[in-house]
Design a protein around this motif. Structure first.
Motif, PDB file in Angstrom:
ATOM      1  N   GLU A 183       0.833  -1.209   0.000  1.00 29.33           N
ATOM      2  CA  GLU A 183       0.000   0.000   0.000  1.00 29.33           C
ATOM      3  C   GLU A 183       0.870   1.262   0.000  1.00 29.33           C
ATOM      4  O   GLU A 183       0.563   2.239  -0.699  1.00 29.33           O
ATOM      5  N   GLU A 184       1.958   1.252   0.765  1.00 28.98           N
ATOM      6  CA  GLU A 184       2.842   2.425   0.828  1.00 28.98           C
ATOM      7  C   GLU A 184       3.463   2.722  -0.534  1.00 28.98           C
ATOM      8  O   GLU A 184       3.667   3.880  -0.899  1.00 28.98           O
ATOM      9  N   ALA A 189       3.834   6.011  -5.557  1.00 26.45           N
ATOM     10  CA  ALA A 189       3.673   6.086  -7.019  1.00 26.45           C
ATOM     11  C   ALA A 189       2.772   7.256  -7.403  1.00 26.45           C
ATOM     12  O   ALA A 189       3.011   7.935  -8.412  1.00 26.45           O
ATOM     13  N   TYR A 190       1.755   7.516  -6.587  1.00 26.80           N
ATOM     14  CA  TYR A 190       0.850   8.640  -6.852  1.00 26.80           C
ATOM     15  C   TYR A 190       1.615   9.962  -6.884  1.00 26.80           C
ATOM     16  O   TYR A 190       1.329  10.849  -7.687  1.00 26.80           O
ATOM     17  N   LEU A 191       2.644  10.085  -6.054  1.00 28.48           N
ATOM     18  CA  LEU A 191       3.361  11.351  -5.938  1.00 28.48           C
ATOM     19  C   LEU A 191       4.385  11.586  -7.051  1.00 28.48           C
ATOM     20  O   LEU A 191       4.640  12.722  -7.415  1.00 28.48           O
ATOM     21  N   TYR A 192       5.000  10.508  -7.575  1.00 26.02           N
ATOM     22  CA  TYR A 192       6.047  10.783  -8.579  1.00 26.02           C
ATOM     23  C   TYR A 192       5.961   9.943  -9.853  1.00 26.02           C
ATOM     24  O   TYR A 192       6.706  10.194 -10.799  1.00 26.02           O
ATOM     25  N   ALA A 193       5.075   8.946  -9.909  1.00 26.40           N
ATOM     26  CA  ALA A 193       5.038   8.095 -11.106  1.00 26.40           C
ATOM     27  C   ALA A 193       3.671   8.147 -11.791  1.00 26.40           C
ATOM     28  O   ALA A 193       3.291   7.240 -12.507  1.00 26.40           O
ATOM     29  N   VAL A 220      -6.779  -2.972  -0.818  1.00 19.98           N
ATOM     30  CA  VAL A 220      -6.301  -1.593  -0.596  1.00 19.98           C
ATOM     31  C   VAL A 220      -6.326  -0.739  -1.865  1.00 19.98           C
ATOM     32  O   VAL A 220      -6.289   0.493  -1.770  1.00 19.98           O
ATOM     33  N   GLY A 221      -6.400  -1.385  -3.034  1.00 17.57           N
ATOM     34  CA  GLY A 221      -6.384  -0.628  -4.296  1.00 17.57           C
ATOM     35  C   GLY A 221      -7.483   0.422  -4.372  1.00 17.57           C
ATOM     36  O   GLY A 221      -7.200   1.624  -4.515  1.00 17.57           O
ATOM     37  N   PRO A 222      -8.765   0.011  -4.251  1.00 13.93           N
ATOM     38  CA  PRO A 222      -9.860   0.988  -4.385  1.00 13.93           C
ATOM     39  C   PRO A 222      -9.769   2.116  -3.361  1.00 13.93           C
ATOM     40  O   PRO A 222     -10.002   3.283  -3.683  1.00 13.93           O
TER      41      PRO A 222
END
Length: 512
Positions: A183-184, A189-193, A220-222
């Motif tokens: 999850e981390e 990935a949301y912040l830089y990829a 944890v995906g959704p």
């Protein structure tokens, strides 16, 4: 030549391994793997780039400006099992009998510092409440409670964490619940990829954990997609059976199991160069599954990643322009000198000794060869005494100098000069890589063309009571990338938070 039975040949065919590959591996056992020759440690301004605060901000902006046009991928080696992480706790279960002695007597008698630290800080683990609920009312005193806690944590009838992959253990405890490294990595990935609202991730996992990862993804995906406003495209792969290596006996003959079959062993993390080679993107971020941070440090880690991506993008832009010039045969003597300077100063490449005395045409060919390679930008952390490889200038038997990540096992510890260079090293490798795997035309390189097969490892093992020799492939960020162009960049210590033992979760950087 080796003699193979019909059954042996069927075994090779099933694994996708050629007879020639097995013969080459047996030759490696016979010849041995030479130690690398360290020339000097890589330091700031001689192999390691240390950007100023102003330069860091500019590099982040440079990456952000081009981010929307780039295909990005986060590649996470995640096949590590947690069994090693709990080694001291498994030993404790075997050795401690709460009916015969107190816990403090046991610790005094054995000097077991790991169990002392674990038991004194037990409430700080993210899985504390869960386990306490499961063992509630079963213990007659505190010492038995600690024993039952460890047992519930590890054994198959309990939570079975000893079997888990590291990536699926509850590492961090938040008000909203606990978070796994899986999850981390999504939050990172949301912040830089992420581009156009999507982030692509690829996890290399053990086959036995396939269903567990997919279940975690569904759980944890959704939730993470909702909190980050990001669509996560997640793919998985396993280490290929064709990357397993033959084991040999002490006479360098193929080792046979009791049933007569050949013994093959996993080739180590270097085998993942095949999995990486199956991926394609403009920029690939590589980071191990257990190296994650709590939310409060996420931004700093993300900025460091963007800064490294900015270094790569800048280097690529220049390299691509020069490669195009060379292909168009549009290069003067002055430009040859300019390209040489770029290769040496920015890509840390070293040209052959005969370069200066060669014709313009020959020089262009040498420059072309050095330019048209994958590029890796590797974060390097200041040495804090942590185990792991480090950045060094090395020379090969032909005298070619290159910049590499070298493990201590590759160094001749009986050679005082080599040990002195090792001890003088100022930085180590936290496995923080940003990779450019395409050429100036946008075509993906075949990464298998850039592996130094001579940088593997031979180790002694036993099987069924018999001694054997095993071969590990060149490490993913060591010999498997030996012929890439390499840039080392100093990054902050906050970017390095691996969890090698369960007690590492007690460090401040893992306590949310």
């Amino acid at each position: 030549m080796i003699d193979l039975t019909v059954k042996d040949q069927e075994q090779l065919q099933e694994k996708g391994i050629s007879k020639e590959k097995v013969e080459n591996q047996i030759s490696t056992f016979k010849d041995g793997i030479p130690f690398v020759k360290l020339e000097k440690e890589a330091v700031v301004e001689d192999g390691i780039f240390k950007p100023s605060e102003k330069e860091q901000k500019e590099l982040v902006e440079y990456f952000e400006d081009s981010r929307s046009e780039l295909q990005l991928l986060k590649f996470v080696p995640a096949s590590g099992a947690a069994s090693r992480m709990f080694k001291a706790m498994f030993n404790f279960l075997e050795a401690y009998d709460f009916s015969k002695e107190t816990l403090s007597t046991y610790i005094d008698r054995t000097g077991d510092a790991a169990v002392k630290q674990f038991s004194e800080n037990i409430e700080n683990f993210s899985f504390y409440d869960l386990i306490m609920e499961r063992i509630s009312g079963k213990a007659s005193n505190k010492d038995e409670e600690v024993y039952l806690f460890v047992k519930e944590m590890l054994v198959a009838e309990g939570l079975n964490y000893g079997f888990y992959p590291k990536g699926l253990l509850p590492f961090h405890k938040y008000n909203s619940g606990s978070a796994t490294p899986f999850e981390e990595h999504l939050k990172e990935a949301y912040l830089y990829a992420k581009t156009d609202g999507k982030a692509n991730l690829h996890f290399t996992i053990s086959e036995q954990h396939n269903d567990m990862f997919k279940a975690e993804h569904q759980e944890v995906g959704p939730k993470t997609e909702k909190t980050t406003g990001t669509q996560f495209n997640i793919s998985y792969s396993n280490q290929k059976p064709s990357t397993d290596t033959i084991a040999v006996d002490m006479q360098n003959k193929p080792f046979r199991n009791n049933d007569g079959s050949l013994l093959f062993r996993p080739g180590g993390h270097g085998a993942l160069i095949e999995n990486l080679n199956d991926q394609d993107a403009d920029i690939i971020f590589i980071k191990n599954i257990d190296n994650v941070v709590i939310d409060e440090n996420l931004r700093e880690v993300a900025d460091s990643k963007k800064m490294l991506a900015g270094v790569l993008k800048k280097a690529q832009t220049k390299a691509f322009a020069y490669a195009k010039q060379l292909e168009d045969n549009n290069v003067s003597e002055e430009q040859v000198a300019e390209i040489k300077h770029f290769l040496e100063e920015e890509l840390n490449a070293r040209l052959p000794q005969e370069f200066n005395g060669s014709s313009l045409n020959e020089q262009m060919n040498m420059l072309n060869d050095k330019l048209n390679r994958p590029i890796r930008v590797c974060g390097m952390v200041k040495n804090e005494g942590e185990p792991g490889g480090g950045p060094f200038w090395i020379s090969d038997p032909q005298g070619n100098i290159s910049l590499q990540i070298i493990e201590s096992a590759q160094i001749d510890m009986s050679n005082e000069k080599q040990v002195a260079i090792l001890k003088n090293s100022t930085h180590f490798n936290p496995v923080d890589l940003i990779c450019g795997v395409r050429n100036f035309k946008g075509e993906k390189y075949n990464l298998l063309d850039f592996v130094d097969e001579k940088q593997g490892f031979i180790t002694n093992k036993t099987k069924e009571g018999k001694e054997l020799k095993a071969l590990e492939l060149p490490g993913l960020w060591n010999g498997a990338m030996a012929f890439w162009n390499t840039i080392f960049v100093e990054v902050p210590l906050v970017t390095f938070n691996p969890v090698k033992t369960v007690n590492d979760l007690l460090k401040a950087t893992h306590q949310a």
